[in-house]
Structures are given as C-alpha cells and as structure tokens.
Enzyme design. Structure first.
Site, PDB file in Angstrom:
ATOM      1  N   ASP A  58       0.867  -1.170   0.000  1.00 34.88           N
ATOM      2  CA  ASP A  58       0.000   0.000   0.000  1.00 34.88           C
ATOM      3  C   ASP A  58       0.912   1.231   0.000  1.00 34.88           C
ATOM      4  O   ASP A  58       2.105   1.121   0.316  1.00 34.88           O
ATOM      5  CB  ASP A  58      -0.885  -0.045   1.252  1.00 34.88           C
ATOM      6  CG  ASP A  58      -1.665   1.233   1.467  1.00 34.88           C
ATOM      7  OD1 ASP A  58      -2.413   1.637   0.552  1.00 34.88           O
ATOM      8  OD2 ASP A  58      -1.510   1.840   2.549  1.00 34.88           O
ATOM      9  N   ASP A 101      -0.218   5.139   0.911  1.00 31.24           N
ATOM     10  CA  ASP A 101      -0.503   6.092   1.985  1.00 31.24           C
ATOM     11  C   ASP A 101      -0.552   5.384   3.336  1.00 31.24           C
ATOM     12  O   ASP A 101      -1.314   4.431   3.518  1.00 31.24           O
ATOM     13  CB  ASP A 101      -1.841   6.794   1.748  1.00 31.24           C
ATOM     14  CG  ASP A 101      -1.859   7.633   0.484  1.00 31.24           C
ATOM     15  OD1 ASP A 101      -2.283   8.786   0.555  1.00 31.24           O
ATOM     16  OD2 ASP A 101      -1.442   7.129  -0.576  1.00 31.24           O
ATOM     17  N   ASP A 132      -1.451  -0.818   5.973  1.00 30.89           N
ATOM     18  CA  ASP A 132      -1.634  -0.240   7.309  1.00 30.89           C
ATOM     19  C   ASP A 132      -3.093  -0.155   7.743  1.00 30.89           C
ATOM     20  O   ASP A 132      -3.380   0.477   8.761  1.00 30.89           O
ATOM     21  CB  ASP A 132      -1.035   1.170   7.350  1.00 30.89           C
ATOM     22  CG  ASP A 132      -1.887   2.181   6.582  1.00 30.89           C
ATOM     23  OD1 ASP A 132      -2.187   1.931   5.394  1.00 30.89           O
ATOM     24  OD2 ASP A 132      -2.276   3.202   7.180  1.00 30.89           O
TER      25      ASP A 132
END
Length: 227
Positions: free
Chosen positions: A10, A12, A168
C-alpha cells in the site's frame, strides 16, 4: 520466517506519510465550497478508500451530488499541484526498499489514490525502486477488490505465488484476503495496532527494518538484516 520474493505495498500510511498534504487539499476544497474544515485526525480516519469517499466523508451531511462532484474536482486539482509539499517516506522506508531490491525482491505499489498521483509519487520518492505502481482508474475496481493487485502482477509479469501484501489498514487486510495473499500489517501508519488486531491482523510489524526478516536470501546471515 517466510521466503517471500514479491512485496505488494500500500502507499498512503505504509510507505509515505501523505496525511498533511491530503488534509490540506481536502480543507482547501471544503473552504472553496463554503463548508467547515476537518481536523487532521478526522482526515486520517477518512482515508483508505479513495479520494471520492474521502470527500464524501469530509463533506457536511445531506449535500447535493453536484456539490460533491465539484468539491472532488477542486480537491484533485489542488492535490495534483501540492501532493509532494509535505509528503515524505516514513523513516526507514528508503533503506528498506533498497535492501529488498538488493535481495532480488520484486516491489509493487497498489493504492486507492488516483493513478497519476501514485505513479508520480512513486517515481519522485522511490526512484528506480518500484517496478509496478497501480492506482485508481477506470481499468480496475478500487481496493478491497483485488483487481488492482491482479493488474500489478500482470504489469510485473509474475504470479501471486511467493508474494505478500503489506499495508496499514482494514482495507489492506480485506484486499489481501480477497487477493489470496498473506498480509503484513504495519503500525506506523494511519491505523494503530489495536484497530488492526480488531480487524483481523495476524502479523503486526512495528518498524520498517522488521520486514526484512520475511524476505531472506539463500544463505543470508543475520548481519544481512541490518539496514
């Protein structure tokens, strides 16, 4: 210890701390609409499902669809011009990516951020390190749909065998599950460890250098794991 040879990241909250630039662009757009701004913590809770949903969450209740569309357009224009003003890799990320490439690991990024921004940020922040960068477009549905992950493997010319997904958020956990990949959940991003555990995280990673232990080379020694 697993011997993964492909990492799908991922962006961001995992590789880049983009929160300030996202908040600035969102609040600029909200102000242009005459709407109240949002705190950085609120914006943090809104991200993860793409910029359209970010704007929908940030906008006041019961606004018109045309207003949402206008606000989104303002956001995109402002963000495209300012997305790298305050955005930077999290500490330890660049050494991690360099070490992974030295070990022969294939690196991809899959993000719900719009595709042009994903490619520009990866090229600017991680020059020569990311071999496939896929963002939101008309070509594939957003995460947690696995379509963009499939698109990344197609761009890499490889299969999901031996790959791991690293993110995250709960969206990343769902994406990995939908793509049939194991997931490593990092705790330095937009969601904390308790949140990730609640949403089914099986493996938590607290520092970027810890990820190296999942990508051993044949015959590597413990000294190889130092960044």
């Amino acid at each position: 210890m697993q011997g993964y040879h492909t990492a799908v990241f991922d962006l961001d909250g995992t590789l880049l701390n983009t929160l300030e630039d996202l908040a600035d662009a969102a609040n600029f757009a909200l102000l242009q609409m005459g709407w109240p701004t949002r705190s950085q913590d609120e914006i943090r809770s809104f991200v993860g499902n793409g910029v359209e949903l970010l704007i929908r969450r940030a906008a006041p209740h019961r606004v018109q669809e045309a207003e949402i569309s206008r606000c989104l357009s303002v956001f995109k224009e402002h963000y495209a011009a300012h997305m790298a003003d305050k955005t930077a890799p999290y500490p330890g990320i660049l050494p991690l990516l360099r070490a992974l490439r030295q070990r022969g690991v294939t690196l991809a990024v899959v993000s719900n951020k719009f595709d042009s921004a994903v490619k520009e940020l990866c090229a600017g922040c991680f020059p020569g390190l990311i071999q496939a960068a896929v963002g939101a477009s008309d070509q594939a549905s957003k995460k947690p749909d696995p379509a963009m992950v499939v698109q990344a493997f197609r761009a890499l010319g490889t299969s999901p065998a031996g790959a791991v997904y690293i993110g995250d958020s709960d969206v990343d956990l769902q994406t990995a599950r939908n793509a049939g990949l194991p997931c490593l959940s990092v705790t330095w991003g937009f969601r904390d460890a308790a949140f990730l555990r609640t949403h089914g995280a099986a493996v938590l990673v607290h520092r970027p250098e810890e990820l190296l232990s999942f990508f051993p080379l044949p015959g590597f020694t413990p000294e190889d794991s130092a960044l």
